[in-house]
Motif scaffolding. Structure first.
Motif, PDB file in Angstrom:
ATOM      1  N   LYS A 187       4.018   9.556   4.587  1.00 39.08           N
ATOM      2  CA  LYS A 187       2.972   8.807   3.876  1.00 39.08           C
ATOM      3  C   LYS A 187       2.579   7.561   4.687  1.00 39.08           C
ATOM      4  O   LYS A 187       1.404   7.236   4.810  1.00 39.08           O
ATOM      5  CB  LYS A 187       3.510   8.406   2.499  1.00 39.08           C
ATOM      6  N   ALA A 188       3.589   6.885   5.247  1.00 39.73           N
ATOM      7  CA  ALA A 188       3.309   5.667   6.025  1.00 39.73           C
ATOM      8  C   ALA A 188       2.399   5.987   7.208  1.00 39.73           C
ATOM      9  O   ALA A 188       1.501   5.227   7.543  1.00 39.73           O
ATOM     10  CB  ALA A 188       4.618   5.050   6.509  1.00 39.73           C
ATOM     11  N   HIS A 189       2.623   7.151   7.844  1.00 39.40           N
ATOM     12  CA  HIS A 189       1.783   7.532   8.983  1.00 39.40           C
ATOM     13  C   HIS A 189       0.374   7.924   8.536  1.00 39.40           C
ATOM     14  O   HIS A 189      -0.578   7.736   9.272  1.00 39.40           O
ATOM     15  CB  HIS A 189       2.423   8.707   9.734  1.00 39.40           C
ATOM     16  N   GLN A 190       0.274   8.488   7.325  1.00 34.74           N
ATOM     17  CA  GLN A 190      -1.027   9.016   6.890  1.00 34.74           C
ATOM     18  C   GLN A 190      -1.889   8.034   6.118  1.00 34.74           C
ATOM     19  O   GLN A 190      -3.046   8.329   5.833  1.00 34.74           O
ATOM     20  CB  GLN A 190      -0.805  10.222   5.963  1.00 34.74           C
ATOM     21  N   VAL A 217      13.093   9.757   2.003  1.00 32.11           N
ATOM     22  CA  VAL A 217      12.677   8.969   3.166  1.00 32.11           C
ATOM     23  C   VAL A 217      11.657   9.718   4.028  1.00 32.11           C
ATOM     24  O   VAL A 217      10.672   9.138   4.492  1.00 32.11           O
ATOM     25  CB  VAL A 217      13.922   8.555   3.994  1.00 32.11           C
ATOM     26  N   ALA A 218      11.870  11.045   4.210  1.00 32.32           N
ATOM     27  CA  ALA A 218      10.946  11.822   5.057  1.00 32.32           C
ATOM     28  C   ALA A 218       9.526  11.774   4.490  1.00 32.32           C
ATOM     29  O   ALA A 218       8.553  11.582   5.231  1.00 32.32           O
ATOM     30  CB  ALA A 218      11.436  13.260   5.182  1.00 32.32           C
ATOM     31  N   ALA A 219       9.408  11.925   3.167  1.00 33.33           N
ATOM     32  CA  ALA A 219       8.073  11.901   2.541  1.00 33.33           C
ATOM     33  C   ALA A 219       7.462  10.500   2.643  1.00 33.33           C
ATOM     34  O   ALA A 219       6.250  10.357   2.870  1.00 33.33           O
ATOM     35  CB  ALA A 219       8.176  12.338   1.078  1.00 33.33           C
ATOM     36  N   LEU A 220       8.293   9.464   2.523  1.00 33.89           N
ATOM     37  CA  LEU A 220       7.772   8.091   2.633  1.00 33.89           C
ATOM     38  C   LEU A 220       7.268   7.817   4.053  1.00 33.89           C
ATOM     39  O   LEU A 220       6.213   7.204   4.246  1.00 33.89           O
ATOM     40  CB  LEU A 220       8.867   7.074   2.289  1.00 33.89           C
ATOM     41  N   LEU A 245       0.841  -1.207   0.000  1.00 34.41           N
ATOM     42  CA  LEU A 245       0.000   0.000   0.000  1.00 34.41           C
ATOM     43  C   LEU A 245       0.872   1.252   0.000  1.00 34.41           C
ATOM     44  O   LEU A 245       0.587   2.219  -0.714  1.00 34.41           O
ATOM     45  CB  LEU A 245      -0.919   0.002   1.230  1.00 34.41           C
ATOM     46  N   LEU A 246       1.934   1.218   0.795  1.00 29.19           N
ATOM     47  CA  LEU A 246       2.827   2.371   0.817  1.00 29.19           C
ATOM     48  C   LEU A 246       3.499   2.544  -0.543  1.00 29.19           C
ATOM     49  O   LEU A 246       3.612   3.669  -1.044  1.00 29.19           O
ATOM     50  CB  LEU A 246       3.874   2.212   1.930  1.00 29.19           C
ATOM     51  N   ALA A 288      13.494   3.584   8.593  1.00 27.52           N
ATOM     52  CA  ALA A 288      12.502   4.533   9.115  1.00 27.52           C
ATOM     53  C   ALA A 288      11.088   4.164   8.663  1.00 27.52           C
ATOM     54  O   ALA A 288      10.112   4.414   9.379  1.00 27.52           O
ATOM     55  CB  ALA A 288      12.852   5.954   8.677  1.00 27.52           C
ATOM     56  N   VAL A 289      10.985   3.587   7.494  1.00 26.14           N
ATOM     57  CA  VAL A 289       9.673   3.157   6.987  1.00 26.14           C
ATOM     58  C   VAL A 289       9.169   1.986   7.834  1.00 26.14           C
ATOM     59  O   VAL A 289       8.015   1.944   8.265  1.00 26.14           O
ATOM     60  CB  VAL A 289       9.766   2.747   5.492  1.00 26.14           C
ATOM     61  N   ARG A 290      10.068   1.040   8.123  1.00 24.47           N
ATOM     62  CA  ARG A 290       9.665  -0.112   8.938  1.00 24.47           C
ATOM     63  C   ARG A 290       9.217   0.363  10.322  1.00 24.47           C
ATOM     64  O   ARG A 290       8.210  -0.110  10.856  1.00 24.47           O
ATOM     65  CB  ARG A 290      10.801  -1.129   9.061  1.00 24.47           C
ATOM     66  N   ALA A 291       9.960   1.315  10.882  1.00 26.72           N
ATOM     67  CA  ALA A 291       9.601   1.824  12.215  1.00 26.72           C
ATOM     68  C   ALA A 291       8.226   2.488  12.157  1.00 26.72           C
ATOM     69  O   ALA A 291       7.404   2.324  13.067  1.00 26.72           O
ATOM     70  CB  ALA A 291      10.661   2.810  12.694  1.00 26.72           C
ATOM     71  N   ALA A 292       7.960   3.216  11.066  1.00 23.78           N
ATOM     72  CA  ALA A 292       6.690   3.946  10.946  1.00 23.78           C
ATOM     73  C   ALA A 292       5.502   2.982  10.860  1.00 23.78           C
ATOM     74  O   ALA A 292       4.383   3.344  11.231  1.00 23.78           O
ATOM     75  CB  ALA A 292       6.724   4.853   9.711  1.00 23.78           C
TER      76      ALA A 292
END
Ligand code: C5P
Length: 235
Positions: free
Chosen positions: A68-71, A62-65, A47-48, A114-118
């Motif tokens: 996005k993961a949070h939203q 990475v920041a934008a990803l 989905l991400l 950072a994506v995995r953590a999110a």
């Protein structure tokens, strides 16, 4: 992490393994048999990947990803025929998620720590009574290390490519064995060799090699472990 009181006691079965080993099928059948919740964690990465592609987010951003993961506005449902349906921002995206291209981008975003953590808390939130069956790559090692039963489901790469080709044929897509073999082994390499949460069996995982098993045989083998826990009646 702040979890609700009941989530602390909900039992979890984790099913990890490489792409195409049959984790999705097995975990769905087990969840249905037990009447438990089901988490297809790969769908979150897919989905991400889809949302990032739609929004033209570069994989280096990475920041934008992470934002996005949070939203991500996602919804999992089951259609009348029992098939899982997945929605992104209200749009049904079940088929778009299953493409080879989406899987490829998913495995790239999944390699970013950072994506995995999110996505960690989102996955843990699925742990609710009466129980959860979760499938992925790091369910037993990272996301639910205290799971009650951990299964590592494997199959030979030839068999996984073969199954995938049959699945694609049903959708009217003809992809050569050579291309599929290459795509699956590249994904295996990325998943096994990444720095965070690489694909590997948990130390206390039960191994099932389902290369030569039918779906019924695979389910029966897993149910054997489940019965040992006393979660389903024998027979
Ligand atoms: O399981 P599925 O093929 O849908 O997963 C897509 C990709 O998401 C995998 O190739 C893997 O890179 C990533 N993934 C992951 N951790 C999980 C589930 C999936 O890294 N728990």
């Amino acid at each position: 992490m702040n979890s609700r009181p009941e989530s602390a006691v909900a039992p979890v079965i984790t099913i990890d393994g490489p792409s195409g080993s049959g984790k999705g099928t097995l975990s769905r059948l087990l969840a249905r048999r037990l009447g438990w919740h089901w988490l297809d964690s790969g769908a979150l990465y897919r989905l991400l990947a889809l949302a990032a592609t739609q929004d033209n987010i570069a994989l280096e951003d990475v920041a934008a990803l992470v934002d996005k993961a949070h939203q991500l506005d996602i919804r999992f449902e089951e259609s009348a025929d029992g098939e899982p349906q997945i929605y992104l921002s209200g749009q049904r995206v079940t088929d778009a998620l299953r493409t080879e291209q989406c899987g490829k981008v998913a495995s790239k975003v999944a390699a970013i720590p950072a994506v995995r953590a999110a996505l960690l808390d989102r996955q843990r939130a699925f742990r609710q009574l009466p129980g959860l069956v979760a499938d992925g790559r790091d369910m037993g090692t990272v996301v639910f290390p205290d799971a009650d039963l951990k299964i590592f489901l494997d199959a030979s790469i030839e068999e996984r490519a073969n199954r995938r080709q049959k699945q694609l044929k049903k959708q009217g897509l003809d992809i050569s064995m050579g291309d599929l073999f290459q795509e699956i082994s590249a994904r295996d390499q990325r998943d096994m060799n990444r720095a965070v949460s690489p694909l590997r069996p948990a130390e206390d995982a039960k191994h099932i090699d389902c290369s030569a098993m039918t779906i019924d045989e695979m389910l029966e083998t897993a149910l054997g472990f489940v019965r040992e826990k006393g979660w389903v009646a024998a027979g």
